[in-house]
Motif scaffolding. Structure first.
Motif, PDB file in Angstrom:
ATOM      1  N   ALA A  48       0.831  -1.206   0.000  1.00  0.00           N
ATOM      2  CA  ALA A  48       0.000   0.000   0.000  1.00  0.00           C
ATOM      3  C   ALA A  48       0.869   1.260   0.000  1.00  0.00           C
ATOM      4  O   ALA A  48       0.560   2.258  -0.686  1.00  0.00           O
ATOM      5  CB  ALA A  48      -0.930  -0.017   1.219  1.00  0.00           C
ATOM      6  N   VAL A  49       1.970   1.233   0.776  1.00  0.00           N
ATOM      7  CA  VAL A  49       2.873   2.398   0.826  1.00  0.00           C
ATOM      8  C   VAL A  49       3.512   2.646  -0.538  1.00  0.00           C
ATOM      9  O   VAL A  49       3.553   3.780  -1.034  1.00  0.00           O
ATOM     10  CB  VAL A  49       3.944   2.183   1.912  1.00  0.00           C
TER      11      VAL A  49
ATOM     12  N   ILE B  62       1.880   6.636  -7.078  1.00  0.00           N
ATOM     13  CA  ILE B  62       0.855   7.568  -7.563  1.00  0.00           C
ATOM     14  C   ILE B  62       1.324   9.010  -7.388  1.00  0.00           C
ATOM     15  O   ILE B  62       1.165   9.849  -8.281  1.00  0.00           O
ATOM     16  CB  ILE B  62      -0.473   7.321  -6.814  1.00  0.00           C
ATOM     17  N   VAL B  63       1.953   9.302  -6.239  1.00  0.00           N
ATOM     18  CA  VAL B  63       2.438  10.673  -5.975  1.00  0.00           C
ATOM     19  C   VAL B  63       3.519  11.063  -6.983  1.00  0.00           C
ATOM     20  O   VAL B  63       3.520  12.177  -7.540  1.00  0.00           O
ATOM     21  CB  VAL B  63       2.955  10.777  -4.524  1.00  0.00           C
TER      22      VAL B  63
ATOM     23  N   ALA C 262       2.470   1.688  -3.471  1.00  0.00           N
ATOM     24  CA  ALA C 262       1.459   2.108  -4.437  1.00  0.00           C
ATOM     25  C   ALA C 262       1.143   3.584  -4.269  1.00  0.00           C
ATOM     26  O   ALA C 262       1.004   4.337  -5.252  1.00  0.00           O
ATOM     27  CB  ALA C 262       0.185   1.261  -4.263  1.00  0.00           C
ATOM     28  N   THR C 263       1.075   4.059  -3.044  1.00  0.00           N
ATOM     29  CA  THR C 263       0.801   5.485  -2.786  1.00  0.00           C
ATOM     30  C   THR C 263       1.945   6.351  -3.284  1.00  0.00           C
ATOM     31  O   THR C 263       1.735   7.399  -3.925  1.00  0.00           O
ATOM     32  CB  THR C 263       0.583   5.715  -1.277  1.00  0.00           C
ATOM     33  N   LEU C 264       3.203   5.918  -3.016  1.00  0.00           N
ATOM     34  CA  LEU C 264       4.359   6.676  -3.490  1.00  0.00           C
ATOM     35  C   LEU C 264       4.401   6.718  -5.011  1.00  0.00           C
ATOM     36  O   LEU C 264       4.736   7.751  -5.621  1.00  0.00           O
ATOM     37  CB  LEU C 264       5.646   6.041  -2.948  1.00  0.00           C
TER      38      LEU C 264
END
Length: 203
Positions: free
Chosen positions: A186-187, A193-194, A189-191
């Motif tokens: 999850a971490v 996207i950012v 994937a978030t990075l």
């Protein structure tokens, strides 16, 4: 023939008065009255004359002698026997609960007992008695038919069962912890996207 018929008719009111004197005045219609010798008796079972299997029921007997005088347990050498129906005359009783004095309604210290019927079905309660010293009624035997219903299906819980139930409920209400790889994914994937958004803005 006619004089005999007239004599029979004149004895009917006397028989009725005798039965009335032996019948408790406050007996409910659901209670059956039994008569033996010069004793009348009515069986009451609490709660609500509806015993259930496996649950203790309080039974008491309203006993009156001819004339309507109530009989207390101290004045009667009484015995109670419980039979499962059908039973043979030679069959021993299923239960012989001890009798204790019970005060209920207008009866004081009348014979009573706590009975736990083992299973649903038909039973017979046989109450026998004879007078103690100083009393003047005849020995008697009163037999009552009782139908026992199925008991509650709720199983009484011991403290151990209660604690186990509480712990199970606590486990069910807590959400299981997420595995470490799921958190890392999850971490990342978030990075990702950012970073993708930032690169689009730079272009």
């Amino acid at each position: 023939m006619f004089p005999q018929l007239s004599h029979a008719k004149s004895s009917i009111p006397l028989i009725f008065l005798l039965l009335l004197s032996l019948t408790p005045l406050n007996a409910a219609s659901a209670h059956s009255v039994k008569i033996s010798a010069d004793i009348g008796g009515t069986l009451h079972i609490e709660p609500n004359d509806n015993p259930q299997a496996g649950q203790p029921a309080k039974a008491w007997f309203a006993l009156t002698r001819k004339g309507g005088k109530a009989i207390a347990l101290k004045d009667c050498d009484c015995r109670l026997a419980v039979y499962a129906e059908p039973h043979t005359p030679q069959e021993p009783p299923l239960l012989e609960p001890p009798l204790k004095p019970v005060s209920a309604e207008r009866y004081k210290d009348t014979p009573g007992a706590e009975i736990t019927f083992p299973k649903p079905g038909a039973y017979q309660l046989a109450l026998t008695g004879k007078p103690t010293s100083g009393e003047s009624f005849k020995p008697f035997e009163l037999k009552f038919q009782v139908t026992v219903a199925s008991g509650s299906q709720n199983i009484p819980q011991t403290p151990q069962n209660v604690n186990q139930t509480i712990n199970n409920q606590a486990v069910e209400t807590q959400s299981p912890p997420l595995p470490l790889w799921a958190i890392a994914a999850a971490v990342f994937a978030t990075l990702g996207i950012v970073l993708a958004v930032m690169q689009k803005r730079r272009r």
